[in-house]
Design a protein around this motif. Structure first.
Motif, PDB file in Angstrom:
ATOM      1  N   UNK A 111       0.836  -1.194   0.000  1.00  0.00           N
ATOM      2  CA  UNK A 111       0.000   0.000   0.000  1.00  0.00           C
ATOM      3  C   UNK A 111       0.870   1.243   0.000  1.00  0.00           C
ATOM      4  N   UNK A 112       0.419   2.284  -0.706  1.00  0.00           N
ATOM      5  CA  UNK A 112       1.147   3.543  -0.689  1.00  0.00           C
ATOM      6  C   UNK A 112       1.251   4.061   0.735  1.00  0.00           C
ATOM      7  N   UNK A 113       2.392   4.699   1.020  1.00  0.00           N
ATOM      8  CA  UNK A 113       2.648   5.202   2.357  1.00  0.00           C
ATOM      9  C   UNK A 113       3.401   4.226   3.233  1.00  0.00           C
ATOM     10  N   UNK A 114       3.569   2.999   2.774  1.00  0.00           N
ATOM     11  CA  UNK A 114       4.278   1.988   3.553  1.00  0.00           C
ATOM     12  C   UNK A 114       5.669   1.748   2.970  1.00  0.00           C
ATOM     13  N   UNK A 154       7.256   3.284  -0.483  1.00  0.00           N
ATOM     14  CA  UNK A 154       6.185   3.283  -1.464  1.00  0.00           C
ATOM     15  C   UNK A 154       5.423   4.606  -1.362  1.00  0.00           C
ATOM     16  N   UNK A 155       5.800   5.562  -2.192  1.00  0.00           N
ATOM     17  CA  UNK A 155       5.127   6.857  -2.198  1.00  0.00           C
ATOM     18  C   UNK A 155       3.971   6.899  -3.190  1.00  0.00           C
ATOM     19  N   UNK A 185       3.742  -5.201  -6.378  1.00  0.00           N
ATOM     20  CA  UNK A 185       2.451  -4.649  -6.796  1.00  0.00           C
ATOM     21  C   UNK A 185       1.991  -3.610  -5.777  1.00  0.00           C
ATOM     22  N   UNK A 186       1.708  -2.418  -6.242  1.00  0.00           N
ATOM     23  CA  UNK A 186       1.344  -1.310  -5.354  1.00  0.00           C
ATOM     24  C   UNK A 186      -0.088  -0.884  -5.643  1.00  0.00           C
ATOM     25  N   UNK A 187      -0.856  -0.714  -4.595  1.00  0.00           N
ATOM     26  CA  UNK A 187      -2.201  -0.156  -4.708  1.00  0.00           C
ATOM     27  C   UNK A 187      -2.318   1.047  -3.784  1.00  0.00           C
ATOM     28  N   UNK A 188      -3.198   1.947  -4.147  1.00  0.00           N
ATOM     29  CA  UNK A 188      -3.403   3.146  -3.325  1.00  0.00           C
ATOM     30  C   UNK A 188      -4.025   2.738  -1.995  1.00  0.00           C
ATOM     31  N   UNK A 189      -3.494   3.271  -0.920  1.00  0.00           N
ATOM     32  CA  UNK A 189      -4.023   2.946   0.405  1.00  0.00           C
ATOM     33  C   UNK A 189      -5.489   3.346   0.506  1.00  0.00           C
TER      34      UNK A 189
END
Length: 273
Positions: A111-114, A154-155, A185-189
């Motif tokens: 997740x973004x931010x992590x 992960x921004x 794989x990144x998803x928006x928080x």
């Protein structure tokens, strides 16, 4: 004639286990004879190796160009005299270029931010390595770490993608094979949405239910953390009126109540006042 000094010690860089193509440096360390101008003789499996002497330099470097298991010794020589032989050091040269394993923690979607920690894992028996990191982009850049881990902040979704690593050591650098590719794989928080029932304005004696819904949260099993601001409005008995068992403590003071509620893991929080 044997010179009365400490027994030489052979030191090996980068490791006593190397791979074909690596540069190996042997150092003949003569204890107690550092201020003497030595000529160093090197022996492999009992025979003199080329160059069998290294005038003035305690180091002997060569490329491990064949698979072998050999024992190396050295001694110092000066004006027809010499030190004792060092103990033998075994150098093992392997043919198969090693391949690291790339893993991520946490595994799965990020997740973004992590932050995701990538680990470039080598067989510990092969010694110490630096790690080199690669991402699949139009203009790929290489980052180097002296440890086998890399923290990926992960921004945004663009921080996801395909990553590789490989290990390297020595001068010139000997590189391992690349690891298999790892997809991050990144998803928006998702966003937490707080709803209040029956209303944000209530009267004393009413029961208020707070509900935390995760927008775009999917079916993931979430743990909920509740925080309270302005605890001056809560008296010491308010906590034991909480109807959710996980959130209630008996006879709690304001701070204990605050802590108890913040640890509540339920999606709904009932408060009566």
């Amino acid at each position: 004639m044997c010179i009365n000094t400490g027994k030489p010690v052979v030191k090996v860089k980068p490791d006593q286990r190397v791979f074909r193509g690596e540069t190996v440096t042997l150092t003949c360390d003569i204890q107690g004879g550092r201020n003497i101008q030595w000529r160093y003789s090197w022996f492999r499996d009992g025979d003199t190796v080329y160059p069998y002497t290294t005038p003035t330099s305690a180091e002997f470097s060569f490329t491990a160009d064949r698979v072998s298991v050999s024992k190396y010794r050295c001694r110092g020589e000066r004006s027809g005299s010499h030190t004792d032989f060092s103990d033998a050091v075994t150098l093992t040269v392997s043919d198969l270029k090693p391949k690291p394993e790339l893993t991520s923690d946490p595994a799965g979607a990020a997740l973004t931010g992590n932050t995701v920690t990538l680990t470039c894992r080598m067989d510990p028996s092969t010694g110490n390595w630096d790690s080199y990191w690669y991402k699949h982009t139009l203009n790929p850049e290489t980052e180097k770490t002296e440890t086998n881990s890399y923290s990926l902040k992960i921004d945004s979704v663009s921080d996801g993608g395909q990553y590789w690593c490989r290990a390297g050591r020595g001068k010139p650098v000997y590189y391992t094979q690349y690891s298999d590719a790892l997809w991050v794989n990144v998803t928006v928080s998702p966003k937490a949405v707080l709803t209040v029932r029956p209303d944000e304005r209530v009267f004393r004696g009413e029961t208020v239910t707070l509900r935390c819904d995760i927008k775009w949260g999917g079916d993931t099993g979430w743990t909920y953390r509740w925080e309270i601001e302005g605890t001056n409005n809560w008296d010491r008995n308010s906590a034991n009126r909480c109807t959710e068992q996980d959130c209630c403590t008996s006879g709690a003071d304001k701070q204990t109540h605050r802590n108890a509620v913040s640890l509540c893991s339920t999606q709904e929080l009932n408060i009566s006042k």
